[in-house]
Scaffold this active site. Structure first.
Site, PDB file in Angstrom:
ATOM      1  N   SER A  58      41.262  30.745  42.852  1.00  0.00           N
ATOM      2  CA  SER A  58      42.552  30.726  43.532  1.00  0.00           C
ATOM      3  C   SER A  58      43.624  30.186  42.585  1.00  0.00           C
ATOM      4  CB  SER A  58      42.489  29.814  44.763  1.00  0.00           C
ATOM      5  OG  SER A  58      41.534  30.244  45.690  1.00  0.00           O
ATOM      6  N   THR A 110      44.615  29.616  47.630  1.00  0.00           N
ATOM      7  CA  THR A 110      46.036  29.941  47.613  1.00  0.00           C
ATOM      8  C   THR A 110      46.527  30.238  49.019  1.00  0.00           C
ATOM      9  OG1 THR A 110      45.621  30.962  45.461  1.00  0.00           O
ATOM     10  CG2 THR A 110      47.789  31.311  46.438  1.00  0.00           C
ATOM     11  N   ALA A 111      45.684  30.871  49.828  1.00  0.00           N
ATOM     12  CA  ALA A 111      46.066  31.167  51.212  1.00  0.00           C
ATOM     13  C   ALA A 111      46.453  29.890  51.949  1.00  0.00           C
ATOM     14  CB  ALA A 111      44.910  31.866  51.931  1.00  0.00           C
ATOM     15  N   HIS A 154      42.299  39.062  52.806  1.00  0.00           N
ATOM     16  CA  HIS A 154      41.584  40.271  52.406  1.00  0.00           C
ATOM     17  C   HIS A 154      41.605  41.349  53.488  1.00  0.00           C
ATOM     18  CE1 HIS A 154      40.650  38.056  48.911  1.00  0.00           C
ATOM     19  NE2 HIS A 154      39.590  37.417  49.346  1.00  0.00           N
TER      20      HIS A 154
END
Length: 283
Positions: A58, A110-111, A154
């Site tokens: 990430s 990162t999400a 995703h």
């Protein structure tokens, strides 16, 4: 013959598509690979412990690993219209998440970093409990009322309606509207100890593997579907189309600006350590 590089990336279609040619020895003069498949939360931990030569991680974890790893200028996932989503069972607004339980796939992703930046601006008083779940368990947990909302990534962008869920907010949309920059998601990093020559060879091999995948997309299809966890082939194609783009071949000026912008904003909020001035530079 050069010893194989130990590499770990996810079984997701974008990664298997990108690395298919290289992993199968089809990239001329590329160093051979010893491939391990692992979800991004696992590879983030590998990077923090200094394991493996090359890793998909990430972008959010970069401030903790860039002393040992260099960010490659290619091979990763960054784009537009591809951000994480916050899902709920029924209609609502951001303020409805105040004090509520939200499932996330990783606290080091990162999400989740994009979610924290969004929530700081849009959820008065902040959310309540954060519950970490494997990403494939998040939508069922929201559907079944085990959590109030879920942060998904995703292929969930294409399948959440199958669970009767609604999109409350799009983290990528918020990021693009407030910065004008593409959304940084997953990075490829390589050990600095490999040395300048091998690092450049790694970047060249990743870039060539991407281009070979585009030139002959059918060549990687069996490999992609083998590792796609029973994903519908049409969804796998959508996944690749969204996450493998011009930034995968070359981060470029906008890509680097996006990464720098994300980590600078996050550091200003006290969410990650600040980056050094040359931390993102490749060799």
């Amino acid at each position: 013959m050069t010893d194989p590089l130990k590499i770990a990336y996810s079984p997701c279609p974008n990664d298997t598509f990108v690395f298919h040619a290289w992993a199968h020895g089809r990239v001329p003069d590329a160093p051979p690979l010893d491939v391990t498949f692992a979800d991004i939360d696992i590879t983030n931990g590998m990077a923090e412990r200094g394991e493996f030569d090359v890793l998909k991680v990430s972008y959010a974890v970069l401030p903790w690993v860039l002393d040992d790893y260099a960010l490659l200028p290619c091979g990763g996932a960054l784009g537009r219209g591809c951000g994480p989503l916050v899902l709920t069972r029924g209609p609502g607004a951001a303020k409805d998440l105040t004090g509520k339980t939200v499932a996330v796939p990783s606290e080091h992703s990162t999400a989740y970093l994009l979610f924290r930046l969004w929530a700081a601006a849009e959820v008065p008083g902040g959310v309540g409990q954060i519950q970490v779940l494997p990403f494939h368990e998040i939508m069922p947990a929201v559907r079944d009322g085990k959590v109030d909302a879920g942060l998904v990534i995703h292929e969930a962008r294409f399948t959440y309606q199958n669970y009767g869920l609604r999109r409350l907010a799009d983290m990528g949309e918020h990021w693009e509207l407030t910065t004008g920059l593409p959304i940084p998601l997953g990075a490829i990093v390589a050990k600095r100890s490999l040395g300048v020559e091998r690092l450049r060879a790694v970047a060249d091999a990743a870039r060539t593997s991407v281009r070979m995948a585009w030139d002959d997309p059918e060549a990687s299809r069996a490999y992609v579907l083998e590792h796609a966890q029973e994903m519908d082939p049409a969804v796998a194609d959508q996944h690749i189309g969204l996450y493998v783009n011009e930034f995968t071949a070359e981060l470029g000026e906008d890509g680097y600006a996006a990464v720098r912008g994300l980590l600078t904003r996050a550091a200003a909020e006290g969410l990650v350590p600040p980056l050094g001035p040359d931390a993102l530079e490749f060799v």
